[in-house]
Design an enzyme around this catalytic site. Structure first.
Site, PDB file in Angstrom:
ATOM      1  N   ARG A  45      45.860  17.397 108.594  1.00  0.00           N
ATOM      2  CA  ARG A  45      47.281  17.720 108.784  1.00  0.00           C
ATOM      3  C   ARG A  45      47.461  18.806 109.828  1.00  0.00           C
ATOM      4  O   ARG A  45      48.311  18.739 110.693  1.00  0.00           O
ATOM      5  CB  ARG A  45      47.880  18.213 107.457  1.00  0.00           C
ATOM      6  CG  ARG A  45      48.360  17.115 106.557  1.00  0.00           C
ATOM      7  CD  ARG A  45      48.822  17.693 105.256  1.00  0.00           C
ATOM      8  NE  ARG A  45      47.777  18.446 104.595  1.00  0.00           N
ATOM      9  CZ  ARG A  45      47.575  18.464 103.291  1.00  0.00           C
ATOM     10  NH1 ARG A  45      48.359  17.799 102.496  1.00  0.00           N
ATOM     11  NH2 ARG A  45      46.598  19.174 102.769  1.00  0.00           N
ATOM     12  N   LYS A 105      39.084   9.042  93.438  1.00  0.00           N
ATOM     13  CA  LYS A 105      39.053   8.360  92.127  1.00  0.00           C
ATOM     14  C   LYS A 105      40.419   7.912  91.669  1.00  0.00           C
ATOM     15  O   LYS A 105      40.565   6.871  91.010  1.00  0.00           O
ATOM     16  CB  LYS A 105      38.377   9.226  91.056  1.00  0.00           C
ATOM     17  CG  LYS A 105      38.837  10.670  90.971  1.00  0.00           C
ATOM     18  CD  LYS A 105      38.025  11.510  91.918  1.00  0.00           C
ATOM     19  CE  LYS A 105      38.627  12.861  92.174  1.00  0.00           C
ATOM     20  NZ  LYS A 105      37.738  13.943  91.913  1.00  0.00           N
ATOM     21  N   GLU A 129      30.904   5.988  95.458  1.00  0.00           N
ATOM     22  CA  GLU A 129      29.997   6.792  94.629  1.00  0.00           C
ATOM     23  C   GLU A 129      30.537   8.204  94.376  1.00  0.00           C
ATOM     24  O   GLU A 129      30.419   8.753  93.274  1.00  0.00           O
ATOM     25  CB  GLU A 129      28.625   6.884  95.318  1.00  0.00           C
ATOM     26  CG  GLU A 129      27.594   7.638  94.534  1.00  0.00           C
ATOM     27  CD  GLU A 129      27.157   6.906  93.270  1.00  0.00           C
ATOM     28  OE1 GLU A 129      26.543   5.846  93.361  1.00  0.00           O
ATOM     29  OE2 GLU A 129      27.466   7.402  92.176  1.00  0.00           O
ATOM     30  N   ASP A 201      42.121  13.673  85.867  1.00  0.00           N
ATOM     31  CA  ASP A 201      41.016  13.391  86.797  1.00  0.00           C
ATOM     32  C   ASP A 201      39.838  12.755  86.037  1.00  0.00           C
ATOM     33  O   ASP A 201      39.251  11.772  86.503  1.00  0.00           O
ATOM     34  CB  ASP A 201      40.583  14.696  87.484  1.00  0.00           C
ATOM     35  CG  ASP A 201      39.376  14.499  88.366  1.00  0.00           C
ATOM     36  OD1 ASP A 201      39.534  13.949  89.469  1.00  0.00           O
ATOM     37  OD2 ASP A 201      38.259  14.882  87.946  1.00  0.00           O
ATOM     38  N   LYS A 205      38.104   8.916  86.421  1.00  0.00           N
ATOM     39  CA  LYS A 205      36.659   8.628  86.538  1.00  0.00           C
ATOM     40  C   LYS A 205      36.186   7.738  85.396  1.00  0.00           C
ATOM     41  O   LYS A 205      35.363   6.836  85.600  1.00  0.00           O
ATOM     42  CB  LYS A 205      35.885   9.948  86.553  1.00  0.00           C
ATOM     43  CG  LYS A 205      36.176  10.784  87.793  1.00  0.00           C
ATOM     44  CD  LYS A 205      35.707  12.209  87.615  1.00  0.00           C
ATOM     45  CE  LYS A 205      35.928  13.042  88.857  1.00  0.00           C
ATOM     46  NZ  LYS A 205      35.808  14.480  88.624  1.00  0.00           N
TER      47      LYS A 205
HETATM   48  P1  NAP Z   1      41.088  18.822 100.477  1.00  0.00           P
HETATM   49  O1  NAP Z   1      40.130  19.947 100.629  1.00  0.00           O
HETATM   50  O2  NAP Z   1      42.493  19.125 100.105  1.00  0.00           O
HETATM   51  O3  NAP Z   1      41.088  17.993 101.856  1.00  0.00           O
HETATM   52  C1  NAP Z   1      42.029  17.006 102.162  1.00  0.00           C
HETATM   53  C2  NAP Z   1      41.996  16.768 103.656  1.00  0.00           C
HETATM   54  O4  NAP Z   1      42.865  15.702 103.981  1.00  0.00           O
HETATM   55  C3  NAP Z   1      42.441  17.976 104.475  1.00  0.00           C
HETATM   56  O5  NAP Z   1      41.627  18.102 105.601  1.00  0.00           O
HETATM   57  C4  NAP Z   1      43.865  17.628 104.890  1.00  0.00           C
HETATM   58  O6  NAP Z   1      44.237  18.228 106.112  1.00  0.00           O
HETATM   59  C5  NAP Z   1      43.749  16.120 105.039  1.00  0.00           C
HETATM   60  N1  NAP Z   1      45.021  15.432 104.814  1.00  0.00           N
HETATM   61  C6  NAP Z   1      45.742  15.356 103.666  1.00  0.00           C
HETATM   62  N2  NAP Z   1      46.833  14.602 103.841  1.00  0.00           N
HETATM   63  C7  NAP Z   1      46.811  14.198 105.134  1.00  0.00           C
HETATM   64  C8  NAP Z   1      47.668  13.402 105.940  1.00  0.00           C
HETATM   65  N3  NAP Z   1      48.779  12.848 105.437  1.00  0.00           N
HETATM   66  N4  NAP Z   1      47.329  13.178 107.215  1.00  0.00           N
HETATM   67  C9  NAP Z   1      46.209  13.719 107.744  1.00  0.00           C
HETATM   68  N5  NAP Z   1      45.347  14.475 107.031  1.00  0.00           N
HETATM   69  C10 NAP Z   1      45.654  14.716 105.756  1.00  0.00           C
HETATM   70  O7  NAP Z   1      40.561  17.763  99.410  1.00  0.00           O
HETATM   71  P2  NAP Z   1      39.068  17.519  98.942  1.00  0.00           P
HETATM   72  O8  NAP Z   1      38.752  18.453  97.840  1.00  0.00           O
HETATM   73  O9  NAP Z   1      38.162  17.441 100.105  1.00  0.00           O
HETATM   74  O10 NAP Z   1      39.207  16.082  98.263  1.00  0.00           O
HETATM   75  C11 NAP Z   1      39.296  14.916  99.032  1.00  0.00           C
HETATM   76  C12 NAP Z   1      39.087  13.703  98.111  1.00  0.00           C
HETATM   77  O11 NAP Z   1      37.803  13.783  97.509  1.00  0.00           O
HETATM   78  C13 NAP Z   1      40.084  13.620  96.950  1.00  0.00           C
HETATM   79  O12 NAP Z   1      40.337  12.264  96.672  1.00  0.00           O
HETATM   80  C14 NAP Z   1      39.314  14.244  95.788  1.00  0.00           C
HETATM   81  O13 NAP Z   1      39.742  13.778  94.522  1.00  0.00           O
HETATM   82  C15 NAP Z   1      37.918  13.745  96.085  1.00  0.00           C
HETATM   83  N6  NAP Z   1      36.808  14.539  95.536  1.00  0.00           N
HETATM   84  C16 NAP Z   1      36.809  15.888  95.708  1.00  0.00           C
HETATM   85  C17 NAP Z   1      35.714  16.616  95.228  1.00  0.00           C
HETATM   86  C18 NAP Z   1      35.637  18.100  95.387  1.00  0.00           C
HETATM   87  O14 NAP Z   1      34.691  18.706  94.883  1.00  0.00           O
HETATM   88  N7  NAP Z   1      36.568  18.737  96.086  1.00  0.00           N
HETATM   89  C19 NAP Z   1      34.659  15.952  94.582  1.00  0.00           C
HETATM   90  C20 NAP Z   1      34.712  14.560  94.445  1.00  0.00           C
HETATM   91  C21 NAP Z   1      35.791  13.864  94.928  1.00  0.00           C
HETATM   92  P3  NAP Z   1      44.313  19.838 106.298  1.00  0.00           P
HETATM   93  O15 NAP Z   1      42.902  20.327 106.181  1.00  0.00           O
HETATM   94  O16 NAP Z   1      44.864  20.052 107.641  1.00  0.00           O
HETATM   95  O17 NAP Z   1      45.190  20.321 105.163  1.00  0.00           O
HETATM   96  N1  HSE Z   2      38.380  18.148  90.726  1.00  0.00           N
HETATM   97  C1  HSE Z   2      37.188  17.398  90.451  1.00  0.00           C
HETATM   98  C2  HSE Z   2      36.361  18.131  89.431  1.00  0.00           C
HETATM   99  C3  HSE Z   2      36.410  17.212  91.716  1.00  0.00           C
HETATM  100  O1  HSE Z   2      36.605  19.318  89.190  1.00  0.00           O
HETATM  101  O2  HSE Z   2      35.467  17.510  88.833  1.00  0.00           O
HETATM  102  C4  HSE Z   2      35.224  16.294  91.551  1.00  0.00           C
HETATM  103  O3  HSE Z   2      35.621  14.992  91.322  1.00  0.00           O
END
Ligand code: NAP
Ligand code: HSE
Length: 436
Positions: A45, A105, A129, A201, A205
């Site tokens: 973004r 997920k 995964e 969440d 899963k």
């Molecule tokens: P995050 O840190 O909030 O990152 C989201 C990214 O997407 C950011 O770079 C954001 O841009 C970009 N974004 C969001 N909406 C957008 C749009 N409309 N257009 C362009 N870019 C956009 O999220 P995250 O923690 O990495 O999680 C991402 C996914 O992985 C989610 O589905 C989450 O459930 C999953 N997940 C996360 C984890 C974890 O440990 N965090 C573990 C497993 C799975 P900006 O950086 O500019 O804001």
């Molecule tokens: N918010 C999620 C958690 C990220 O705390 O387990 C991993 O899926």
């Protein structure tokens, strides 16, 4: 051979971890995949944000549709999260003939049936995964490693944020909101952290795990969900005094009556390995008829652990680029035509043991009334813990552990106990699982 090109949607916690791992391990990854892998474009973004990884050589854009429509990109890696525009982006990518890798997920649990149907129509892979249990390769383990088994049940600590909070409440006694803020700062929590603490969440899963374990459609709306926001430090301490730990568990169990799909705080005997899984770590216990119980453990959230799963999926897709779609591992483990719609049991029909905490007037006969009501509902007691009332108070906490009972009988007993004039406030009820 020309490199395989990636379009990355999202450069946040997981997107950043994916860039770092792909860059740092490029040599090893190419040796495994058989091709170089190059990130051609990435969307975020805010393009002016300072990012703790190298983006030189990657075309950056605020428009993720520009990436999914780029004919030079082979694989779309969706790491933005949320349902909109993620659903439209993934469907457009498939329409454009691109394979997809995602960690989302929520997207798979709610729209996976539609997405996999589109992918099958187009002969494409959708790999996910990282959507369950972060860095633990649990999808591959169930879908491939346990493919010879009839899976009987699985139970998992599948939300790192909740486990981080519950562990801290037990070990440090810190305030709930303070620990949640730390989990957010470490990149563990969802964009909306109520998804974590209210169990949503984990339910996303569990929906995915149940589907690949039992060969049923993805049906998030059938999961019974309860989060950890009502768990108090007192419950954690009483559970410990009785030899238990409280964990947020996702449980999927198959029985002759139907399938249980439930997420809720659970007392687990502290002697079980899974009861000792702490902090952001996740663990999933899977019971197969042939293999018996198996336990999978590792980091459940965070940049590089999650990127480990994302990159493994990218490598899987690269290896499969030249394979015939009919000969690939099916998206949901079972052949699409063999997915069976088995009945999901309502929560009132599940069987569990229970922990009850009541606040009773300190006078003779009160406990006798409570135990009579339990007996009238065919509920037998395993243990009772009665504490001194806190100084100056006349109500004393009573903790009761019961044997297994059908939930609707427990609901009726709780209503009758709550109606006693000698019982004050709400009755806390937490399910107990021995996982034996
Ligand atoms: P995050 O840190 O909030 O990152 C989201 C990214 O997407 C950011 O770079 C954001 O841009 C970009 N974004 C969001 N909406 C957008 C749009 N409309 N257009 C362009 N870019 C956009 O999220 P995250 O923690 O990495 O999680 C991402 C996914 O992985 C989610 O589905 C989450 O459930 C999953 N997940 C996360 C984890 C974890 O440990 N965090 C573990 C497993 C799975 P900006 O950086 O500019 O804001
Ligand atoms: N918010 C999620 C958690 C990220 O705390 O387990 C991993 O899926």
């Amino acid at each position: 051979m020309k490199p395989v090109t990636i379009g990355l949607l999202g450069l946040g916690t997981v997107g950043g971890g994916t860039v770092t791992v792909l860059q740092r391990n490029a040599g090893e990854i190419t040796r495994r995949a058989g091709r170089d892998i190059q990130i051609r474009s990435a969307a975020a973004r805010d393009l002016s944000k300072q990012r703790p990884f190298e983006t030189q050589g990657i075309h950056l854009t605020q428009d993720p549709f520009e990436i999914v429509n780029d004919p030079k990109i082979d694989i779309i890696v969706e790491l933005m999260g949320g349902l909109s525009p993620a659903r439209a982006l993934v469907l457009t990518a498939l329409e454009q003939g691109k394979h997809v890798v995602t960690a989302n997920k929520a997207l798979i649990a709610l729209h996976g049936n539609e997405i996999f149907a589109k992918a099958r129509e187009k002969g494409l892979m959708v790999a996910f995964e990282a959507a369950v249990a972060g860095g633990i390769p649990i999808i591959k383990a169930i879908r491939e490693g346990l493919a010879g088994n009839t899976v009987e049940w699985l139970a998992g600590i599948i939300n790192g944020t909740c486990n981080f909070i519950l562990t801290d409440m037990r070990e440090q006694g810190r305030d709930f909101s303070e620990v949640l803020s730390e989990a957010q700062a470490l990149g563990y929590a969802e964009a909306d952290p109520t998804f974590d603490i209210e169990g949503i969440d984990a339910a996303h899963k569990l929906t995915i795990l149940a589907s690949i374990a039992f060969g049923i459609p993805l049906q998030f709306d059938k999961v019974a969900v309860e989060g950890i926001s009502a768990i108090t430090a007192a419950d954690i301490n009483y559970a410990e005094a009785l030899g238990y730990r409280i964990k947020l568990l996702g449980i999927a169990r198959r029985s002759a009556r139907g399938i249980e799909l439930r997420v809720h705080p659970t007392l687990i005997p502290e002697r079980r390995l899974i009861a000792n899984v702490n902090g952001v770590m996740n663990a999933v216990l899977v019971k197969g008829d042939a293999v018996g119980p198996t336990l999978y453990y590792g980091a459940g959230a965070g940049a590089e652990p999650t990127a480990s799963s994302v990159v493994a999926d990218i490598i899987d897709v690269v290896r499969a680029l030249t394979s015939d779609p009919e000969n690939r591992v099916p998206h949901l483990a079972f052949q699409a035509g063999a997915i069976a719609d088995m009945p999901i049991l309502p929560m009132t029909e599940i069987e569990s043991a229970y922990y009850l905490r009541l606040s009773a007037v300190d006078q003779p006969g009160v406990l006798a009334d409570v135990t009579r009501i339990l007996a009238d509902h065919h509920i037998s007691i395993e243990a009772i813990l009665q504490k001194e009332p806190p100084s100056g108070e006349t109500q004393l906490p009573v903790i009761i552990l019961t044997h297994r009972v059908i939930e609707k009988d427990m609901n009726a007993a709780i209503a009758a106990i709550g109606a006693l004039s000698t019982i004050g406030g709400n009755i806390t009820r937490i399910r107990v699982e021995t996982l034996g």
